[in-house]
Design an enzyme around this catalytic site. Structure first.
Site, PDB file in Angstrom:
ATOM      1  N   ASP A 213       0.841  -1.207   0.000  1.00 57.79           N
ATOM      2  CA  ASP A 213       0.000   0.000   0.000  1.00 57.79           C
ATOM      3  C   ASP A 213       0.870   1.250   0.000  1.00 57.79           C
ATOM      4  OD1 ASP A 213      -2.376   1.379  -0.120  1.00 57.79           O
ATOM      5  OD2 ASP A 213      -2.726   1.337   2.051  1.00 57.79           O
ATOM      6  N   MET A 214       1.875   1.270  -0.867  1.00 59.30           N
ATOM      7  CA  MET A 214       2.756   2.423  -0.979  1.00 59.30           C
ATOM      8  C   MET A 214       2.015   3.558  -1.679  1.00 59.30           C
ATOM      9  SD  MET A 214       5.798   1.337   0.200  1.00 59.30           S
ATOM     10  CE  MET A 214       7.059   2.350  -0.561  1.00 59.30           C
TER      11      MET A 214
END
Length: 401
Positions: A213-214
């Site tokens: 979930d960058m």
């Protein structure tokens, strides 16, 4: 490679070693809230250990509070909270009751810790909280041992009747907020931020962890001397998972859609039991996200846009061209309609390509459709484009390569 216009980086190095802590006045100066007032304390709960100052954010599953330790300890040097006067408390709502499992008839002789699903059922806490807690505990121990500064550290945790809590390092700003305020960053700042993110991916990879979930809102910034690049702190490990080798099917419901890697988009799903389906991917999905963040830092705009998943997928193809038929294993390309070669990254970043040799090759390598051909974190760290800033991070480069 970058030019020789990098500013003095000693201040950022001092923050990386832990010598600087954001003050409350800094918090007030970067938010529109004005004077902060303590939130009311609850009886007999975990939060009574802290003075809650302000709610920093709220989501579907809980909230994040700005707080400080209520009562100092007698041994401040042994208490990490005394080194961090202001903390962020992530509050996870507990919404359902899960019965305790039937005790197993077999007992492991190699570990005293029950599996995550058993912990979750016994304590009535969502699996995402347990997953994030376990990752943060592991990584905080490693970061302290290695003096690695680019991951948020877990300072405390606990629960009460209806909430579970993670007490984390506090930083006053996120990359998303800074981009809204500044519109975009110059190449020097963007390169430093990207290099720090890549170091973080390489460090997570050593521990076999994918973040999944960058995005800019999950990257905290700790500013130092004006004009110097900020120090990043990667946060939010609620979607993090251990990377299995060889790859196994994982959930396809990962990554914010505009930072999502093509293998998560285009690959067909596999049944994984319980009526669920998954996709095979690796930590290469995080490299794709970092490339998207690099582009956004330079332009102030999201590289791939769309109101839906289909629209974002189409924009990827229009920018990069149609992937080759054998690009993904077990691939389904019926959702890819474009046959033209795409606008190309060079057209999108014409000025940056002409001013910074090596930039185009770097971006093309990070935006490879095939995860097997995509640049690895180690290859990015050693890329000629970053030659002029690599020396600032030599200690951590040697740690991860």
């Amino acid at each position: 490679m970058l030019g020789n216009n990098t500013s003095d980086y000693s201040a950022t190095r001092s923050v990386a070693s832990g010598s600087t802590t954001p003050s409350l006045s800094t918090y007030e100066s970067v938010t529109p809230y004005g004077h902060v007032t303590p939130l009311p304390q609850q009886n007999n709960c975990f939060l009574n250990k802290y003075v809650s100052i302000k709610e920093l954010g709220k989501g579907a599953y809980g909230s994040v509070l700005l707080a400080k330790r209520a009562t100092p300890t007698n041994n401040p040097k042994q208490d990490p909270l005394q080194q961090q006067p202001y903390v962020a408390i992530k509050c996870q709502q507990i919404t359902e009751t899960i019965p305790s499992p039937v005790p197993s008839t077999t007992t492991s002789t190699t570990s005293t810790s029950p599996p995550p699903n058993i912990i979750r059922e016994r304590l009535n806490i969502p699996a995402a909280y347990i997953r994030e807690l376990m990752v943060l505990q592991t990584m905080t121990r490693s970061c302290i041992k290695d003096s690695f500064p680019f991951l948020v550290q877990l300072l405390d945790h606990g629960k009460d009747v209806d909430r579970a809590y993670l007490v984390l390092e506090y930083c006053p700003s996120t990359l998303a907020c800074s981009l809204r305020e500044r519109s975009c960053f110059n190449m020097n700042w963007s390169a430093h931020i990207t290099y720090q993110l890549t170091l973080t991916l390489a460090y997570l990879s050593i521990h076999g962890i994918m973040h999944r979930d960058m995005k800019p809102s999950n990257i905290m910034l700790q500013h130092t001397t004006p004009g110097n690049p900020p120090l990043i702190k990667l946060i939010d490990f609620g979607l993090a998972r251990r990377e299995w080798v060889p790859a196994r099917p994982y959930s396809p419901a990962v990554q914010t859609v505009i930072y999502r890697a093509p293998e998560v988009f285009f690959q067909q799903e596999f049944p994984v039991g319980g009526g669920r389906a998954g996709k095979q991917y690796t930590s290469a999905i995080d490299v794709w996200s970092v490339a998207c963040i690099f582009a956004e830092c330079l332009t102030g705009k999201q590289l791939f846009k769309g109101e839906s998943e289909i629209a974002v997928r189409q924009d990827i193809v229009e920018t990069l061209g149609r992937p080759e038929e054998d690009c993904f294993e077990f691939e389904t390309l019926e959702i890819v309609g474009a046959l033209h070669p795409g606008k190309s990254l060079k057209a999108r970043f014409q000025r940056h390509c002409s001013e910074h040799p090596g930039f185009l090759a770097l971006m093309e390598g990070m935006f490879e459709y095939s995860p097997k051909k995509r640049l690895t974190p180690s290859a990015i760290l050693l890329h000629p484009f970053f030659a002029s800033i690599k020396e600032h991070y030599e200690r951590w480069v040697e740690l991860v390569i």
